[in-house]
Enzyme design. Structure first.
Site, PDB file in Angstrom:
ATOM      1  N   HIS A  34       0.867  -1.183   0.000  1.00 61.27           N
ATOM      2  CA  HIS A  34       0.000   0.000   0.000  1.00 61.27           C
ATOM      3  C   HIS A  34       0.904   1.233   0.000  1.00 61.27           C
ATOM      4  O   HIS A  34       2.134   1.110  -0.081  1.00 61.27           O
ATOM      5  CB  HIS A  34      -0.945  -0.034   1.205  1.00 61.27           C
ATOM      6  CG  HIS A  34      -0.246  -0.299   2.506  1.00 61.27           C
ATOM      7  ND1 HIS A  34       0.628   0.597   3.076  1.00 61.27           N
ATOM      8  CD2 HIS A  34      -0.254  -1.381   3.328  1.00 61.27           C
ATOM      9  CE1 HIS A  34       1.100   0.098   4.202  1.00 61.27           C
ATOM     10  NE2 HIS A  34       0.589  -1.107   4.378  1.00 61.27           N
ATOM     11  N   HIS A  37       3.988   1.331   2.348  1.00 61.92           N
ATOM     12  CA  HIS A  37       5.175   0.682   1.785  1.00 61.92           C
ATOM     13  C   HIS A  37       5.756   1.574   0.686  1.00 61.92           C
ATOM     14  O   HIS A  37       6.970   1.733   0.569  1.00 61.92           O
ATOM     15  CB  HIS A  37       4.818  -0.670   1.155  1.00 61.92           C
ATOM     16  CG  HIS A  37       4.243  -1.679   2.095  1.00 61.92           C
ATOM     17  ND1 HIS A  37       2.932  -2.101   2.011  1.00 61.92           N
ATOM     18  CD2 HIS A  37       4.789  -2.373   3.121  1.00 61.92           C
ATOM     19  CE1 HIS A  37       2.709  -3.016   2.945  1.00 61.92           C
ATOM     20  NE2 HIS A  37       3.813  -3.197   3.639  1.00 61.92           N
TER      21      HIS A  37
END
Ligand code: AMP
Length: 284
Positions: A34, A37
């Site tokens: 997501h 990250h």
């Protein structure tokens, strides 16, 4: 984008890349990427020539009744997101590549693992420390990037790197949040729309605490009660822990001093989903 699946190939690539004088950044993840990250990958891409994103759902950091089997996975989408954010290599080993027959080593870090997550997930940090050591020794980065979202984990990793002399700089990046302040997590997909709404109570509790700390409160019981009472406004939210502690040691004095760097740590179960969040403060 290069996809590497074996430790040998990963180390060969890293040796060659370092010989060329390039800087390697590594972002260890369990995939289902997501924007949280993504923010680590972008930061690594801004600071390093090559960015290795590791994608490995590590079985040894899950307890027997936890969500290893159902942990969300979508490798194709992960590769796309990682590449968009600036990754140049994906390291995606299988479980048997990381833990072949006769694998016998566990790294146990004492002290910072003794409370909070360490109590509720007894072998979790052994799994984390062991896999992170393996991932860093496979990818050989100059800098490794981790999220503050997993605050206690960042303490474990700093201890690991220092204690066993892994030659890497550890960079901790701020928690990336949704527009309504919910900390991004791969596990947020488990939440129903109603649970998603209830999950906002974690960041609300931290914001309430912020106001109480800004007003000068330093008594740990009062600070913990502030967190716990806010969360209890959602009757179905189950608190594993909601505590304020010193940032470096996680020690919990009865009363904090002005200037102390503290962290508020939350783990709350909403339905079947366990969510964590935290916030850093300086006592006034
Ligand atoms: P995970 O895939 O959940 O194991 O996370 C991989 C790395 O990303 C860890 O260092 C996490 O702390 C970090 N991370 C997870 N969620 C976030 C977030 N919302 N913001 C920043 N970093 C995050």
């Amino acid at each position: 984008m290069i996809i590497i699946t074996t430790v040998r190939e990963m180390q060969d690539w890293a040796n060659e890349t370092r010989l060329q004088g390039k800087r390697i950044g590594c972002v260890p993840t369990m995939g289902f990427l997501h924007k949280g990250h993504g923010s680590l990958i972008s930061k690594a891409a801004a600071e390093c020539t090559e960015v290795v994103v590791t994608i490995f759902v590590n079985p040894t950091q899950f307890g027997p009744n936890e969500d290893f089997e159902r942990y969300p996975r979508n490798f194709e989408r992960d590769v796309e997101l990682a590449e968009t954010c600036g990754a140049t290599v994906i390291f995606h080993p299988t479980v048997s590549e990381m833990y072949p027959n006769h694998f016998s080593t566990t790294i146990h870090i004492s002290g910072v693992t003794d409370k909070f997550e360490g109590v509720f997930r007894p072998n979790h940090f052994n799994g984390v420390a062991t896999v992170v050591a393996k991932l860093l020794l496979a990818t050989k980065p100059n800098i490794a990037y981790f999220g503050q979202k997993d605050y206690q984990q960042t303490l474990v990793i700093k201890r690991l790197v220092s204690d066993v002399n892994i030659d890497v700089e550890v960079s901790i990046q701020p928690t990336f949040r949704e527009h309504d302040n919910l900390a991004m997590s791969s596990r947020n997909v488990y939440l129903s729309p109603e649970e998603r709404e209830m999950a906002l109570v974690l960041s609300q509790a931290l914001q309430t605490l912020q106001r109480v700390i800004s007003a000068g409160e330093k008594n740990r019981t009062i600070l913990n009660n502030t967190l716990q009472q806010t969360i209890q406004q959602i009757p179905s939210a189950i608190i594993d822990y909601a505590n304020v502690a010193l940032q470096e040691t996680l020690h919990e004095p009865d009363v904090f001093n002005a200037g102390d760097s503290v962290v508020a740590l939350l783990a709350v179960r909403i339905g079947k989903t366990r969510l964590i969040d935290n916030m850093l403060f300086t006592m006034v």
